[in-house]
Write an enzyme that holds these catalytic residues in place. Structure first.
Site, mmCIF file in Angstrom:
data_model
loop_
_atom_site.group_PDB
_atom_site.id
_atom_site.type_symbol
_atom_site.label_atom_id
_atom_site.label_comp_id
_atom_site.label_asym_id
_atom_site.label_seq_id
_atom_site.Cartn_x
_atom_site.Cartn_y
_atom_site.Cartn_z
ATOM 1 N N HIS A 1 -14.071 -5.327 8.158
ATOM 2 C CA HIS A 1 -13.491 -4.566 7.047
ATOM 3 C C HIS A 1 -13.534 -5.340 5.743
ATOM 4 C CE1 HIS A 1 -12.097 -1.621 9.863
ATOM 5 N NE2 HIS A 1 -11.337 -2.481 10.492
ATOM 6 N N GLU B 1 -2.938 6.103 8.923
ATOM 7 C CA GLU B 1 -3.844 6.914 8.110
ATOM 8 C C GLU B 1 -4.858 7.561 9.032
ATOM 9 O OE1 GLU B 1 -6.020 4.624 5.182
ATOM 10 O OE2 GLU B 1 -4.355 4.715 3.784
ATOM 11 N N LYS C 1 0.813 -1.217 0.000
ATOM 12 C CA LYS C 1 0.000 0.000 0.000
ATOM 13 C C LYS C 1 0.849 1.271 0.000
ATOM 14 C CE LYS C 1 -4.306 -1.702 2.047
ATOM 15 N NZ LYS C 1 -4.199 -3.147 2.069
ATOM 16 N N ARG D 1 -6.347 -7.774 -9.763
ATOM 17 C CA ARG D 1 -6.953 -9.062 -10.136
ATOM 18 C C ARG D 1 -8.423 -8.841 -10.400
ATOM 19 N NH1 ARG D 1 -9.856 -9.537 -5.292
ATOM 20 N NH2 ARG D 1 -8.729 -8.661 -3.535
#
Ligand code: ADP
Ligand code: ADP
Ligand code: MG
Length: 480
Positions: free
Chosen positions: A234, A199, A115, A291
């Site tokens: 999540h 974050e 990420k 993907r």
């Protein structure tokens, strides 16, 4: 490609086989010892056993899969999602062995699989990002400074995370050191990479993602958005396209941003760029999944395209046959992931034998199914049984078709997310379109479902009694 091997199992293997058949491509399935009788094995033209049940000994064994492809003279390998689909080493090995990897190049997989690397790669395109760190954090004091600067609550995330795993919400400063330590050690054991970053925790976001498709000639298009805000742990359970909150202006902006993300890593094939949308309709780049995504069928319904067939074409080097301006959204589609999980017990996996397994039918209903009646649902793999997808000219029509399909879907032997789906699709917040990623936490309790189930059982009992009495009356009528 005259023949391909599918390096996966369950519904996605079946899905890929179906498109291959339509395109006149022969298929090779691989399977583990417990999957000998599985649906994907039955449907493929050929099938090869690649080892024992644990995924590390079969579906994750790169060499055995490549060997199987060579032995069967398959020209390409479709990785599905999960397993080796986002493994850059695998993609490279496939290509080194003279086979086509039906997906992006290994470099794109590598960049987007991290990420932090992904954020760096896209930074030159001015893609809006959640405020936070752009580097892995190890120093606790520095982490505290940064968290204070962006403001609590913050989210600690694993750079290599996926499948909703490796995230920790931190509400206040004093909890940060302990949570950082735990996050690093968890990331190390789960992903073999301890890099974590911080974050800003967006408090009321919606998860909106854009489907992209790119060919090897530099053409990239986006196929609009999917909304996946209904999540547990999540991780998505319900998805739809289009989102009920995007204006066409915002859709174009997010679409253009997604195309730029794909450009940033020289993307080829089907991919998904995930964003969060806050209450003020600001969007932030989260990550790119390199993907085919679980929820791709809702996009297929509203665009009329076959994404897997498109994957085959671009993998072979063909140009995309459609342009952005040729695309439009037609109608509305909803998807429920039918997991063998118990929604009345914290969504824990439910294992057992599928004593009864009957699928719903109908024009505006599609089931991407991976299992059959009598089959064992084991602990070894992801508990996704199928995906139930409904379509309508309007969202209301899609909702009504979905509710009917849930009622016509009969499973006995394991608990499933079907009753949970019924709860979601009839909930006023979902029906109105006014919800965020906290839908489950806000509205769902196990009691609601238990009460609903009890009511249904009572109705069923009353119906049975009614029919019994009616029949009895008929039987006894002639005598009277
Ligand atoms: P999608 O974004 O396609 O909905 P999910 O996050 O639901 O993807 O994951 C799709 C599948 O891939 C699931 O089976 C999930 O368990 C698996 N998966 C995704 N990322 C990872 C990962 N990093 N490690 C292990 N499994 C993963
Ligand atoms: P994964 O790789 O596990 O899919 P993502 O970054 O895509 O991780 O995040 C998965 C989900 O976690 C999102 O859909 C959202 O619900 C939640 N999430 C991630 N980042 C944030 C954030 N900064 N603020 C609030 N929620 C977040
Ligand atoms: Mg994600």
């Amino acid at each position: 490609m005259e023949k391909i091997l599918i390096a996966n199992r369950g519904e996605i293997a079946v899905r890929v086989i179906q498109s291959a058949k339509k395109q006149g491509i022969k298929t090779v399935a691989v399977f583990s010892e417990v999957d000998r009788e599985a649906l994907h094995v039955q449907l493929a033209d050929q099938a090869i056993c690649i080892g024992e049940a644990p995924a590390s000994k079969s579906y994750l064994d790169m060499d055995k899969i490549i060997k199987a492809a060579k032995e069967t003279h398959a020209k390409g390998i479709h990785p599905g999602y999960g397993f080796l689909s986002e493994n850059a080493v695998f993609a490279q090995k496939v290509e080194e062995n003279g086979l086509i990897f039906i997906g992006p190049g290994s470099e794109a997989i590598q960049i987007m699989g991290d990420k932090l690397a992904a954020k760096e790669a896209v930074s030159k395109y001015n893609i809006p990002m959640v405020p936070g760190t752009d580097r892995a954090l190890t120093d606790i004091d520095k982490a505290i400074d940064i968290a204070k600067e962006i403001g609590f609550p913050v989210l600690i995330k694993a750079a290599a995370g996926g499948g909703g795993k490796g995230m920790r919400i931190v509400e206040e400063e004093k909890a940060l050191p302990e949570q950082m330590k735990r996050a690093i050690s968890e990331a190390t054991s789960a992903f073999g990479n301890g890099a974590v970053f911080i974050e800003k925790y967006i408090t009321s976001p919606r998860h909106i993602e854009i489907q992209v498709m790119a060919d090897k000639h530099g053409n990239i298009i986006h196929l609009f958005e999917r909304e996946c805000s209904v999540q547990r742990r999540h991780q998505k359970v319900v998805e739809e396209a289009p989102s009920s909150v995007l204006t066409s202006e915002l859709r174009s902006k997010m679409g253009a941003a997604a195309v730029n993300v794909a450009k940033a890593c020289n993307y080829v094939g089907a991919g998904t760029v995930e964003f969060l949308l806050d209450e003020h309709k600001n969007f932030y780049f989260l990550e790119m999944n390199t993907r085919l995504q679980v929820e791709h069928p809702v996009t297929e319904f509203i665009t009329g395209l076959d994404l897997v067939a498109m994957q085959f074409k671009v993998a072979e080097g063909k140009k995309l046959s459609i342009k952005q301006e040729d695309l439009s959204i037609n109608g509305h589609a909803l998807e429920l992931r039918v997991y063998a999980e118990d929604p009345t017990n914290n969504f824990l996996p439910s294992i057992g034998t599928l004593l009864k397994y009957k699928l719903p039918k109908g024009n505006n209903v599609r089931v991407d199914n991976g299992v059959i009646e009598g089959q064992e649902v084991s602990i070894y793999y992801d508990p996704l049984l199928s995906k139930l997808i409904s379509y309508g000219q309007t969202r209301a029509e899609a909702l009504s078709n979905m509710l009917k399909a849930i009622d016509d879907y009969h499973v006995q032997g394991v608990a499933t997310t079907l009753p949970f789906g019924k709860f979601v699709f009839s909930h006023p917040a979902f029906v109105s379109g006014n919800f965020d990623t906290h839908f489950v936490k806000k509205y769902f309790t196990e009691d609601v479902l238990l009460k609903q189930q009890k009511q249904e059982a009572e109705i069923a009992a009353k119906m049975a009694l009614y029919h019994y009495l009616k029949e009895k009356k008929i039987l006894t009528l002639p005598k009277i």
